[in-house]
Design an enzyme around this catalytic site. Sequence first.
Site, PDB file in Angstrom:
ATOM      1  N   SER A  80       0.788  -1.237   0.000  1.00 50.16           N
ATOM      2  CA  SER A  80       0.000   0.000   0.000  1.00 50.16           C
ATOM      3  C   SER A  80       0.818   1.283   0.000  1.00 50.16           C
ATOM      4  O   SER A  80       0.241   2.375  -0.111  1.00 50.16           O
ATOM      5  CB  SER A  80      -0.954   0.003   1.191  1.00 50.16           C
ATOM      6  OG  SER A  80      -2.034  -0.867   0.937  1.00 50.16           O
ATOM      7  N   PHE A 144     -12.720 -13.793  -2.254  1.00 51.31           N
ATOM      8  CA  PHE A 144     -11.405 -13.282  -2.643  1.00 51.31           C
ATOM      9  C   PHE A 144     -10.348 -13.766  -1.655  1.00 51.31           C
ATOM     10  O   PHE A 144      -9.259 -14.207  -2.049  1.00 51.31           O
ATOM     11  CB  PHE A 144     -11.431 -11.747  -2.693  1.00 51.31           C
ATOM     12  CG  PHE A 144     -10.174 -11.130  -3.236  1.00 51.31           C
ATOM     13  CD1 PHE A 144     -10.028 -10.870  -4.583  1.00 51.31           C
ATOM     14  CD2 PHE A 144      -9.118 -10.797  -2.387  1.00 51.31           C
ATOM     15  CE1 PHE A 144      -8.870 -10.302  -5.085  1.00 51.31           C
ATOM     16  CE2 PHE A 144      -7.957 -10.225  -2.874  1.00 51.31           C
ATOM     17  CZ  PHE A 144      -7.833  -9.980  -4.227  1.00 51.31           C
ATOM     18  N   SER A 187     -10.052   1.153   2.503  1.00 54.18           N
ATOM     19  CA  SER A 187     -10.574   0.316   1.424  1.00 54.18           C
ATOM     20  C   SER A 187      -9.644   0.360   0.227  1.00 54.18           C
ATOM     21  O   SER A 187      -9.426   1.415  -0.382  1.00 54.18           O
ATOM     22  CB  SER A 187     -11.963   0.794   0.999  1.00 54.18           C
ATOM     23  OG  SER A 187     -12.428   0.076  -0.132  1.00 54.18           O
ATOM     24  N   ASN A 188      -9.092  -0.789  -0.127  1.00 56.50           N
ATOM     25  CA  ASN A 188      -8.239  -0.862  -1.303  1.00 56.50           C
ATOM     26  C   ASN A 188      -8.989  -0.493  -2.580  1.00 56.50           C
ATOM     27  O   ASN A 188      -8.392  -0.017  -3.544  1.00 56.50           O
ATOM     28  CB  ASN A 188      -7.642  -2.267  -1.415  1.00 56.50           C
ATOM     29  CG  ASN A 188      -6.598  -2.520  -0.354  1.00 56.50           C
ATOM     30  OD1 ASN A 188      -5.571  -1.843  -0.306  1.00 56.50           O
ATOM     31  ND2 ASN A 188      -6.838  -3.484   0.515  1.00 56.50           N
ATOM     32  N   GLY A 330       2.780  -0.847   4.090  1.00 52.85           N
ATOM     33  CA  GLY A 330       2.269  -1.692   3.018  1.00 52.85           C
ATOM     34  C   GLY A 330       2.485  -3.158   3.294  1.00 52.85           C
ATOM     35  O   GLY A 330       3.557  -3.557   3.750  1.00 52.85           O
TER      36      GLY A 330
END
Length: 370
Positions: A80, A144, A187-188, A330
Site C-alpha cells: 500500500s 477473494f 478500502s483498497n 504496506g
Amino acid sequence: MGATALLLSAALAGPAFAAGPATGGHSATRKAIEAAVQAGVPGVTATAKDAHGTWSTTAGVGDTRTGAPRSTADRYRVGSITKTFVSTVLLQLEAEGRLSLDDTVEKWLPGVVHGHGHDGSRITVRRLLNHTSGIYNYTADDDFGRTYFTKDGFFAHRYDTLTPRDLVAIAMKHEPDFKPGASWGYSNTNYVLAGMVIEKVTGHSYATEITHRIIGPLHLTATSVPGTQVTVPHPSSRAYSKLAQTATGPSYDVTKLNPSIASSAGEMISNSADLDRFYSALLRGKLLPPQQLKEMKTTVRADGIPNTRYGLGLMDTELTCGVHVWGHGGGIHGSASGAVATEDGRHALALNFNGDWAGDMDAVIDGEFC
C-alpha cells in the site's frame, strides 16, 4: 495491500551507504530490527537518511533454504505504499487543472461505482484518497480471501490476472460500509478507482504516469510498477507467508505472484533507498505545489489505527515520544514494508520484512525517530 495480506520532480543526491552494525543514532533502530528477527521475521532490510548521511542495515536471511543474507539494496513488493504514489499523481493533475478533488467518481468513471447502495455520483475523488468514501474493500470479500490468501487458493491462483474493473466489481457485490463522509474505513477499492481515474483523465495507465512523473524525475532506479510480471527484479530476497490467519504452522515461499490482484492499491516494487528519496522529495515540496501538498496533509481520524490520522494517501503518525512522522505502510503476500519521514523531509526511514506474520515495525520506527 493494507491489513488483509498482513494482519518519495527533482532528484535528491544520496550520499554513500554506510552498511553494517548501528552506531550513534541508529543503535535503537538496529536493536528493534534484531528483535523482529528473533520474533520470527526471516529477514529485514532498512535504510535511514538524515543530516549525517545514509545508513543501511540488514538482519536475518533473504533465503531460508540457502541462508543467504538480505541485501541493503533489496527490491521488494511495497504493497500500500503504492497509494502515496497514486495520490501524488492525482494531486499533480489537480495542480495542472485537469481535474478537481471535488469531482465525483461518476464524472470520470460513469456507471462503475453502482449497485447495492454504492453511488459514484455521491463520492468525490477526495473521498477515495482519504478513505471516507464508504466503498466496500474488495480484499475483505470472503471468496477473494479464500482464493488469494489461503494456501490452497494461493497456489492455484497466484498467477491469475485481474483487471481493475474485476476488482471493483467484487466490491460492488457488497453494500457500502457507510454513507460517504460519515466515517473512515480503509478500502483498497478506493485506490483501484483512483488509478482508473488517472487513466481516464490522462489517457495513460497509472503506471505510465507514475513512471513519467515520479520514478523518472527522482531517478528511482529500483522502483517499478510491475503490472502482471510475477517476479521481483534482482537484487531481491525470497518472500514468505503462513497463508493462514495464524502465525503458527509452516511458512511458504510466495515470492512469485501476479500483482494485478493489488493493482493501483498496492502492486509496486521498490527498495529502501528509493522510498527514502521519494518521501523526502514529496514532503520537501519537490513533487507538489504548496497548495496540493497542504491538501495531501489535511488529515481525518483513522479509526482503528492508534495515534494516526490519514491524509490523501499519506499517514500522520505520532510516535511514543511525541514526534510525528509522515508516510505509509504496506503489506502484500510475504512482504511487510514501512516508509516514513519527518514533516520537513530531512529524516527518512524505509524498511521491509520478508515475512508477513511477525515482527514489530512500529518499534523499529520508534527506535529511529525517538
